[in-house]
Enzyme design. Structure first.
Site, PDB file in Angstrom:
ATOM      1  N   LYS A 116      36.905  39.616  56.664  1.00 44.33           N
ATOM      2  CA  LYS A 116      38.000  40.210  57.435  1.00 44.33           C
ATOM      3  C   LYS A 116      37.474  41.261  58.411  1.00 44.33           C
ATOM      4  CE  LYS A 116      41.887  39.340  54.352  1.00 44.33           C
ATOM      5  NZ  LYS A 116      41.264  38.219  53.646  1.00 44.33           N
ATOM      6  N   GLU A 200      43.260  49.863  56.210  1.00 38.49           N
ATOM      7  CA  GLU A 200      44.089  49.820  57.410  1.00 38.49           C
ATOM      8  C   GLU A 200      45.340  50.666  57.225  1.00 38.49           C
ATOM      9  OE1 GLU A 200      43.249  45.367  59.231  1.00 38.49           O
ATOM     10  OE2 GLU A 200      44.997  45.697  57.963  1.00 38.49           O
ATOM     11  N   HIS A 235      51.907  40.468  47.393  1.00 43.16           N
ATOM     12  CA  HIS A 235      51.273  40.088  48.655  1.00 43.16           C
ATOM     13  C   HIS A 235      51.139  38.571  48.791  1.00 43.16           C
ATOM     14  CE1 HIS A 235      50.448  44.307  49.152  1.00 43.16           C
ATOM     15  NE2 HIS A 235      49.757  44.330  48.039  1.00 43.16           N
ATOM     16  N   ARG A 292      42.043  26.749  57.536  1.00 37.66           N
ATOM     17  CA  ARG A 292      42.416  25.601  56.704  1.00 37.66           C
ATOM     18  C   ARG A 292      43.885  25.292  56.932  1.00 37.66           C
ATOM     19  NH1 ARG A 292      45.447  28.531  53.127  1.00 37.66           N
ATOM     20  NH2 ARG A 292      44.662  30.575  52.526  1.00 37.66           N
TER      21      ARG A 292
END
Length: 665
Positions: A116, A200, A235, A292
């Site tokens: 990420k 973040e 999540h 994907r």
């Protein structure tokens, strides 16, 4: 086109790929573990090869074994589905080296988006907007905490190699950062073998909107519009829809263009999803790119009329994209509800067990079900607990929502806990109906979505009592058929008694509340009089296996009943009820006071947080176990002392095993 492909996956996605391959005349090879010997995908494929033991690391993650099967079976390409090896750079590279086509993007593209942090660096250079945060290599806990402190709370800690909601923690205050970081890193190393994280700024009311992209080897790239995946728990997505409510053409074009640019920046080919956080002011920020096919791809298929698996196969075979951007249009609205084996009332704890009864809605143009599970199959601890995906479509959002509510009410599962009732609550909620969406939707409306179930109504008690009596009557009639004198008055099953009323007393326990209901049933010719605490009702009916036609005081309707050792599950008028028939000697004692100090399911102890002799407070975390790819924290039920630790870190435990001896104050 390929003449034979191997599907390196299991469950509903394996079945989904097989279905399209069959439509295209392509032979399919399935692979299976010990646990999946008789699974649906093994029966659907043209051939199925055993690859190892039940744990994924010993079977579906064995890339070398799967490649061996591909070569021996003559498969020319491998479709990885999603999860497992679908975003594994090493596996994609190994396919290429063995002259087997990997039905997915180039290994270089997977590698670019695999971290990420690295992905955000690439996106920043491609002018893709990013959420403020720290994505560097310094993983010192105090340094990361200082970065979070500078950003201001809340912040999101996210594993750089993560996905599927694993390795993510929301931190509301500075004092909680280190503990959350430790937990996040522990989960990340367990799930991905890599504990590197990024930090973040956490947007307080963002929507999760993702763009479906497709690219080929001829330089063409398109987007197939957006999906809103804002409604999530842990999540992980619960309900997805397409198109996103309130999306303007201008914003759709902006996000679509950015998504295509992101794909081109890494030389992408095949199906991919660029995920964004969409803020209330219309600004959007790149989160990640999934290299994907996504679990929620069916909603895109429903609104575009395209088969995305077919697109994957054609692109992997070297063909150009079937359509260009201007040829793609949106038709109607679609929802996907993920049907999980889990208990929403226990923080969505995964459930295991056998589907002793399964009845699904009828499929048609408006209703589609993607699943790899049939009645009698087991949901085990080894894999993701998703049972099926329920997809609905109609001309607009309101009509599609009505379809969703109707289909959910027709879905029946007995044998384990599911989220079906919760999904029905969600689909009927005013906030959801009005598209008041954000990633905190479930927490924001928690009090309304997790309401206590109402007490069992008199109608339900009457129907349950009727079932018990008809079942006894059926047993009696079968007994008469075996009797040497079937005309004996002593074998009469119509309840007749000389000069007296014949009745039966029953005790029906509401499984949810554990309330006992006393019911007296009187024989009345071809019907029964059911006497309850404050009312009486006439009822009659006919029983045919699990289906019963009922006439309750002139109102006729049909119900479905599933009986398992006097535990009766009743599906009636779109709702599910669970009752227990109390019999002599049947235990009805109060729940064990230490029930929450036992393993809620089979799993592995990953952290013991206390020592023998230690004093603890109510709610204090005692140990952490991992099961079905999720962490579950066992907490102290009250103030007290830990008297003995029965398991240590790394130990495997069975469902219901006592974990800790505890003495309450």
């Amino acid at each position: 086109m390929f003449d034979k492909i191997l599907i390196a996956n299991r469950g509903e996605i394996a079945c989904r790929v097989i279905k399209t391959a069959q439509k295209m005349g392509i032979k399919t090879v399935a692979v299976y573990s010990d646990a999946d010997k008789n699974a649906r995908h093994t029966q659907m494929a043209d051939e199925a090869w055993h690859i190892g033991a039940a744990p994924a690391k010993d079977s579906y993650l064995k890339g070398d074994k799967i490649l061996e099967v591909a070569k021996r079976s003559g498969a020319k390409a491998i479709h990885p589905g999603y999860g497992f090896l679908s975003e594994n750079t090493g596996f994609a590279t190994a396919c290429e080296k063995n002259n087997i086509v990997f039905i997915g993007p180039p290994a270089s593209a997977i590698d670019a988006m695999g971290s990420k942090s690295a992905a955000k660096d690439i996106m920043q250079k491609a002018n893709v907007p990013l959420v403020p945060g720290y994505h560097g290599n310094n993983q010192d806990p105090e340094f990361l905490k200082s970065q979070a402190d500078d950003m201001g709370y809340p912040v999101l800690i996210k594993a750089t190699a993560g996905g599927g909601g694993k390795g993510m923690r929301i931190v509301e205050a500075s004092n909680d950062f280190i503990e959350s970081l430790t937990s996040c890193k522990r989960e990340a190393i367990s799930s991905f073998g890599d504990d590197e994280v990024l930090v973040e700024k956490y947007l307080t009311k963002p929507r999760h909107v993702e763009i479906q992209v497709f690219a080929d080897s001829h330089g063409n790239a398109v987007h197939l519009f957006e999906r809103d995946c804002s409604v999530q728990r842990r999540h992980q997505k619960v309900i997805e829809e397409a198109p996103a409510p309130g999306m303007t053409e201008s914003l759709r074009d902006q996000m679509g263009t950015v998504a295509i640019n992101a794909a081109k920046a890494i030389g992408y080919e095949g199906a991919g999803t660029v995920e964004f956080l969409l803020d209330e002011d219309g600004s959007f920020y790149f989160m990640e790119m999934n290299t994907r096919l996504q679990v929620e791809h069916p909603v895109t298929e429903k609104i575009t009329g395209q088969d995305l698996v077919e697109w994957q196969l054609r692109v992997a075979h070297g063909e150009a994209l079937p359509l260009q951007q201007e040829q793609l249009t949106i038709h109607g609205h679609a929802f996907e509800a993920r049907v999980y084996a889990e208990d929403p009332d226990q923080d969505f704890l995964p459930s295991t067990g056998t589907l002793s009864h399964l009845q699904t809605p009828k499929t048609n143009t408006h209703v589609r079900i993607d699943t790899g599970i049939r009645q009698g199959d087991e949901v085990s601890v080894h894999y993701d607990p998703m049972i099926a995906k329920l997809i609905v479509w109609d001309k607009d959002r309101a009509s599609a929502l009505a379809r969703l509510r109707g289909a959910l009410s027709d879905y029946q599962i007995v044998g384990l806990k599911t989220n079906l009732d919760f999904m029905s609550q969600l689909a009927s909620h005013d906030g959801f109906n009005q598209a008041d969406l954000d990633t905190n939707f479930i927490n924001r409306y928690q009090d309304e979505l997790f309401t206590a179930k109402p007490a069992i109504s008199d109608d339900v008690l009457c129907v349950a009592a009727l079932y018990v009596m008809l079942k006894q009557k059926d047993y009696g009639e079968r007994h008469i058929a075996d009797d040497s004198d079937p005309f004996s008055p002593w074998d009469n099953v119509d309840g007749w008694r000389l000069n007296e009323d014949n009745f039966h007393k029953l005790t029906l326990i509401d499984t949810d509340s554990q309330l006992e209901n006393s019911v007296t049933v009187h024989f009345r010719n071809d019907s029964f009089l059911v006497e309850l605490a404050n009312s009486e009702h006439f009822i009659s009916g006919q029983l045919d296996n699990t289906s019963m036609q009922v006439n309750l005081e002139g109102i006729q309707f049909k119900v479905t009943l599933v009986d398992n050792n006097n535990s009766i599950t009743l599906f009636m008028r779109g709702a599910e009820y669970q009752l227990e028939l109390k019999q002599e000697g049947l235990a009805t004692s109060d729940a064990d006071a230490n029930a929450n100090l036992t393993a809620p399911m089979p799993g592995t102890i990953i952290s013991v947080l206390v020592e023998a002799g230690e004093k603890v407070e109510a709610g204090q975390p005692i140990l952490v176990m991992e099961a079905m790819k999720m962490e579950h924290t066992i907490k102290a039920p009250s103030d007290g002392v830990i008297t003995e630790l029965l398991y240590q870190t790394g130990d495997l435990v069975e469902d219901g095993a006592e974990l800790i001896l505890f003495e309450a104050e």
